[in-house]
Design a protein around this motif. Structure first.
Motif, PDB file in Angstrom:
ATOM      1  N   PHE A  53      41.667  85.741  98.006  1.00 21.03           N
ATOM      2  CA  PHE A  53      41.423  84.446  97.877  1.00 21.03           C
ATOM      3  C   PHE A  53      39.866  83.868  99.190  1.00 21.03           C
ATOM      4  CE2 PHE A  53      45.774  84.049  96.217  1.00 21.03           C
ATOM      5  CZ  PHE A  53      44.765  83.085  94.668  1.00 21.03           C
ATOM      6  N   GLN A  54      39.179  84.626  99.978  1.00 22.90           N
ATOM      7  CA  GLN A  54      38.004  84.573 100.247  1.00 22.90           C
ATOM      8  C   GLN A  54      37.372  83.711 100.134  1.00 22.90           C
ATOM      9  OE1 GLN A  54      36.034  84.362 103.163  1.00 22.90           O
ATOM     10  NE2 GLN A  54      37.208  86.348 103.320  1.00 22.90           N
ATOM     11  N   GLN A  55      36.805  82.936 100.674  1.00 22.00           N
ATOM     12  CA  GLN A  55      36.192  81.472  99.928  1.00 22.00           C
ATOM     13  C   GLN A  55      34.700  81.756 100.225  1.00 22.00           C
ATOM     14  OE1 GLN A  55      37.106  78.302  98.557  1.00 22.00           O
ATOM     15  NE2 GLN A  55      38.660  80.572  98.660  1.00 22.00           N
ATOM     16  N   PHE A  56      33.529  83.173 100.809  1.00 26.04           N
ATOM     17  CA  PHE A  56      32.562  83.356 101.183  1.00 26.04           C
ATOM     18  C   PHE A  56      32.312  85.445 100.294  1.00 26.04           C
ATOM     19  CE2 PHE A  56      34.148  81.308 105.495  1.00 26.04           C
ATOM     20  CZ  PHE A  56      33.620  80.386 105.686  1.00 26.04           C
ATOM     21  N   HIS A  57      31.010  85.096  99.515  1.00 28.93           N
ATOM     22  CA  HIS A  57      30.605  86.143  98.750  1.00 28.93           C
ATOM     23  C   HIS A  57      29.527  86.038  98.857  1.00 28.93           C
ATOM     24  CE1 HIS A  57      35.321  85.463  96.139  1.00 28.93           C
ATOM     25  NE2 HIS A  57      35.040  85.960  96.834  1.00 28.93           N
ATOM     26  N   ASP A  58      28.640  85.897  99.742  1.00 32.04           N
ATOM     27  CA  ASP A  58      27.544  85.959  99.773  1.00 32.04           C
ATOM     28  C   ASP A  58      27.133  87.317 100.348  1.00 32.04           C
ATOM     29  OD1 ASP A  58      28.928  85.261 102.614  1.00 32.04           O
ATOM     30  OD2 ASP A  58      27.044  83.933 103.474  1.00 32.04           O
ATOM     31  N   LYS A  59      28.091  87.880 100.139  1.00 27.09           N
ATOM     32  CA  LYS A  59      27.423  89.572 101.160  1.00 27.09           C
ATOM     33  C   LYS A  59      27.613  90.477  99.657  1.00 27.09           C
ATOM     34  CE  LYS A  59      27.222  87.333 105.929  1.00 27.09           C
ATOM     35  NZ  LYS A  59      28.528  87.458 106.844  1.00 27.09           N
ATOM     36  N   LEU A  60      28.493  91.304 100.010  1.00 22.61           N
ATOM     37  CA  LEU A  60      29.092  92.830  99.629  1.00 22.61           C
ATOM     38  C   LEU A  60      29.274  91.528  97.831  1.00 22.61           C
ATOM     39  CD1 LEU A  60      30.924  94.799 101.661  1.00 22.61           C
ATOM     40  CD2 LEU A  60      28.974  95.194 100.320  1.00 22.61           C
ATOM     41  N   LEU A  61      30.158  90.954  97.649  1.00 25.56           N
ATOM     42  CA  LEU A  61      29.991  90.180  96.597  1.00 25.56           C
ATOM     43  C   LEU A  61      28.910  89.032  95.347  1.00 25.56           C
ATOM     44  CD1 LEU A  61      33.623  89.447  96.889  1.00 25.56           C
ATOM     45  CD2 LEU A  61      32.534  91.385  95.939  1.00 25.56           C
ATOM     46  N   ALA A  62      28.469  89.037  96.183  1.00 21.84           N
ATOM     47  CA  ALA A  62      27.136  87.851  95.657  1.00 21.84           C
ATOM     48  C   ALA A  62      26.645  88.189  94.146  1.00 21.84           C
ATOM     49  CB  ALA A  62      26.051  87.715  97.300  1.00 21.84           C
ATOM     50  N   MET A  63      26.479  88.796  94.070  1.00 21.23           N
ATOM     51  CA  MET A  63      25.436  90.263  92.328  1.00 21.23           C
ATOM     52  C   MET A  63      26.713  90.415  91.692  1.00 21.23           C
ATOM     53  SD  MET A  63      22.445  91.227  94.483  1.00 21.23           S
ATOM     54  CE  MET A  63      20.795  90.369  95.414  1.00 21.23           C
ATOM     55  N   ILE A  64      27.687  90.634  92.437  1.00 20.04           N
ATOM     56  CA  ILE A  64      28.537  91.093  91.318  1.00 20.04           C
ATOM     57  C   ILE A  64      29.837  89.706  90.328  1.00 20.04           C
ATOM     58  CG2 ILE A  64      29.121  93.184  92.867  1.00 20.04           C
ATOM     59  CD1 ILE A  64      32.111  92.541  92.986  1.00 20.04           C
ATOM     60  N   ASN A  65      30.251  90.683  88.649  1.00 13.88           N
ATOM     61  CA  ASN A  65      30.483  88.866  88.384  1.00 13.88           C
ATOM     62  C   ASN A  65      32.213  89.617  88.212  1.00 13.88           C
ATOM     63  OD1 ASN A  65      32.103  88.294  86.737  1.00 13.88           O
ATOM     64  ND2 ASN A  65      30.806  88.864  84.135  1.00 13.88           N
ATOM     65  N   THR A  66      32.549  88.990  89.724  1.00 11.29           N
ATOM     66  CA  THR A  66      34.134  89.104  90.511  1.00 11.29           C
ATOM     67  C   THR A  66      34.877  88.525  88.988  1.00 11.29           C
ATOM     68  OG1 THR A  66      34.103  86.725  91.047  1.00 11.29           O
ATOM     69  CG2 THR A  66      34.037  88.821  92.237  1.00 11.29           C
ATOM     70  N   ASP A  67      35.027  87.882  88.450  1.00  8.73           N
ATOM     71  CA  ASP A  67      36.121  88.170  86.987  1.00  8.73           C
ATOM     72  C   ASP A  67      36.268  89.457  86.299  1.00  8.73           C
ATOM     73  OD1 ASP A  67      35.394  85.280  87.189  1.00  8.73           O
ATOM     74  OD2 ASP A  67      34.044  84.751  85.270  1.00  8.73           O
ATOM     75  N   LYS A  68      35.562  90.083  86.429  1.00  9.55           N
ATOM     76  CA  LYS A  68      35.431  91.986  86.134  1.00  9.55           C
ATOM     77  C   LYS A  68      36.368  92.447  86.633  1.00  9.55           C
ATOM     78  CE  LYS A  68      31.945  91.460  82.134  1.00  9.55           C
ATOM     79  NZ  LYS A  68      31.210  92.061  81.693  1.00  9.55           N
ATOM     80  N   VAL A  69      36.670  92.339  87.927  1.00  9.69           N
ATOM     81  CA  VAL A  69      36.852  92.807  89.469  1.00  9.69           C
ATOM     82  C   VAL A  69      37.740  92.733  90.010  1.00  9.69           C
ATOM     83  CG1 VAL A  69      35.324  94.828  88.068  1.00  9.69           C
ATOM     84  CG2 VAL A  69      35.136  93.141  90.410  1.00  9.69           C
ATOM     85  N   PHE A  70      38.678  93.461  90.483  1.00 12.95           N
ATOM     86  CA  PHE A  70      39.388  92.228  91.772  1.00 12.95           C
ATOM     87  C   PHE A  70      38.732  93.180  92.835  1.00 12.95           C
ATOM     88  CE2 PHE A  70      42.896  92.612  95.253  1.00 12.95           C
ATOM     89  CZ  PHE A  70      43.258  92.064  95.249  1.00 12.95           C
ATOM     90  N   THR A  71      39.034  90.805  93.493  1.00 14.89           N
ATOM     91  CA  THR A  71      37.845  91.502  95.282  1.00 14.89           C
ATOM     92  C   THR A  71      38.815  91.180  96.381  1.00 14.89           C
ATOM     93  OG1 THR A  71      37.013  89.336  94.717  1.00 14.89           O
ATOM     94  CG2 THR A  71      35.291  91.537  94.137  1.00 14.89           C
ATOM     95  N   ALA A  72      38.965  91.611  97.465  1.00 18.22           N
ATOM     96  CA  ALA A  72      38.934  91.270  98.678  1.00 18.22           C
ATOM     97  C   ALA A  72      38.153  91.379  99.507  1.00 18.22           C
ATOM     98  CB  ALA A  72      41.137  92.162  98.537  1.00 18.22           C
ATOM     99  N   ASN A  73      37.625  90.134 101.077  1.00 17.88           N
ATOM    100  CA  ASN A  73      36.888  90.905 101.023  1.00 17.88           C
ATOM    101  C   ASN A  73      37.011  90.270 102.508  1.00 17.88           C
ATOM    102  OD1 ASN A  73      35.506  88.936  99.841  1.00 17.88           O
ATOM    103  ND2 ASN A  73      33.984  89.123 101.417  1.00 17.88           N
TER     104      ASN A  73
END
Length: 260
Positions: A181-201
């Motif tokens: 539920f991390q709210q900051f996605h401006d680096k490693l996650l900025a260019m990926i489709n987070t709807d298609k993968v699980f992310t935790a950062n």
């Protein structure tokens, strides 16, 4: 080009200092991964681990309500909320990670103890990681007391949260949920489709420092990645490089997931 070649190409002309550690199944990419960097807020990941371990040992109760005190500046929301607010320890952990709340972090350091956090980090093999000051304690920083870590240590933290047995299955699940539920996605996650993968950062920033560490999962494939930087003449440019690294990893694990 393969993944290692793509990332190496992005790092060739990097302006500033950078360290990278990536692990995808049995493949590992390292670039100055053992070097020590200012941790900024990625230090909050090992603090989260310590809170969960103390909960398992019965030292703290995650459902206990704590009155909010000693409000710190910088990132977070508690400094702006009402004066008589009380939250559970679990709420403080969630705010520490999802919005990088510095007041919540400092309260958790008080609850579990700075010395105990450092002792546990040493026990789990984080030999380059040290918590030496609270958040926003610039007087301590001026005395040379800073919070530090390395890319390889942060990947170790992520693996402890996702797959190793230092924490119980319930604690690992809680940590993953909070990081997801991390709210900051401006680096490693900025260019990926987070709807298609699980992310935790968990990201981190200071003056001329831009950090991020993440778990990225596609199907049965899992990537652990940590990118730490400092001495940056252009933090925006550094964030763009970190974002491209995240995109390369996303492309790699989604491709692997489709072929298995």
């Amino acid at each position: 080009m393969n993944l290692k070649e793509k990332i190496t190409t992005d790092l060739v002309d990097f302006k500033g200092r950078v360290g990278v550690a990536i692990e995808i199944e049995y493949e590992r990419y390292e670039f100055h991964s053992g070097e020590v960097f200012p941790s900024a807020s990625v230090i909050k990941v090992p603090i989260l681990i310590e809170c969960l371990k103390q909960s398992e040992l019965g030292k703290i109760d995650l459902d206990e309500f704590i009155k909010i005190t000693d409000r710190a500046g910088g990132s977070g929301v508690l400094q702006a909320l009402s004066t008589n607010l009380s939250l559970t320890i679990k709420d403080l952990m969630t705010l520490m990670i999802t919005v990088s709340d510095n007041t919540a972090t400092n309260m958790l350091i008080n609850i579990v103890g700075m010395d105990q956090i450092n002792q546990t980090m040493e026990e789990i093999g984080l030999h380059s990681t040290r918590l030496q000051r609270k958040m926003m304690d610039f007087a301590a920083k001026e005395k040379g007391l800073d919070n530090v870590t390395s890319p390889s240590d942060m990947v170790k933290c992520l693996k402890i949260i996702h797959e190793e047995d230092f924490l119980s299955a319930n604690s690992r699940r809680m940590a993953l949920d909070i990081l997801h539920f991390q709210q900051f996605h401006d680096k490693l996650l900025a260019m990926i489709n987070t709807d298609k993968v699980f992310t935790a950062n968990k990201t981190g920033s200071l003056s001329n420092v831009e950090n991020d560490c993440a778990i990225i999962k596609a199907g049965s494939k899992t990537a652990y990645v940590a990118v730490l930087t400092d001495q940056l003449p252009d933090p925006y440019e550094a964030r763009q490089v970190i974002s491209r690294i995240g995109k390369h990893i996303y492309n790699e694990i989604t491709r692997k997931a489709q072929t298995t």
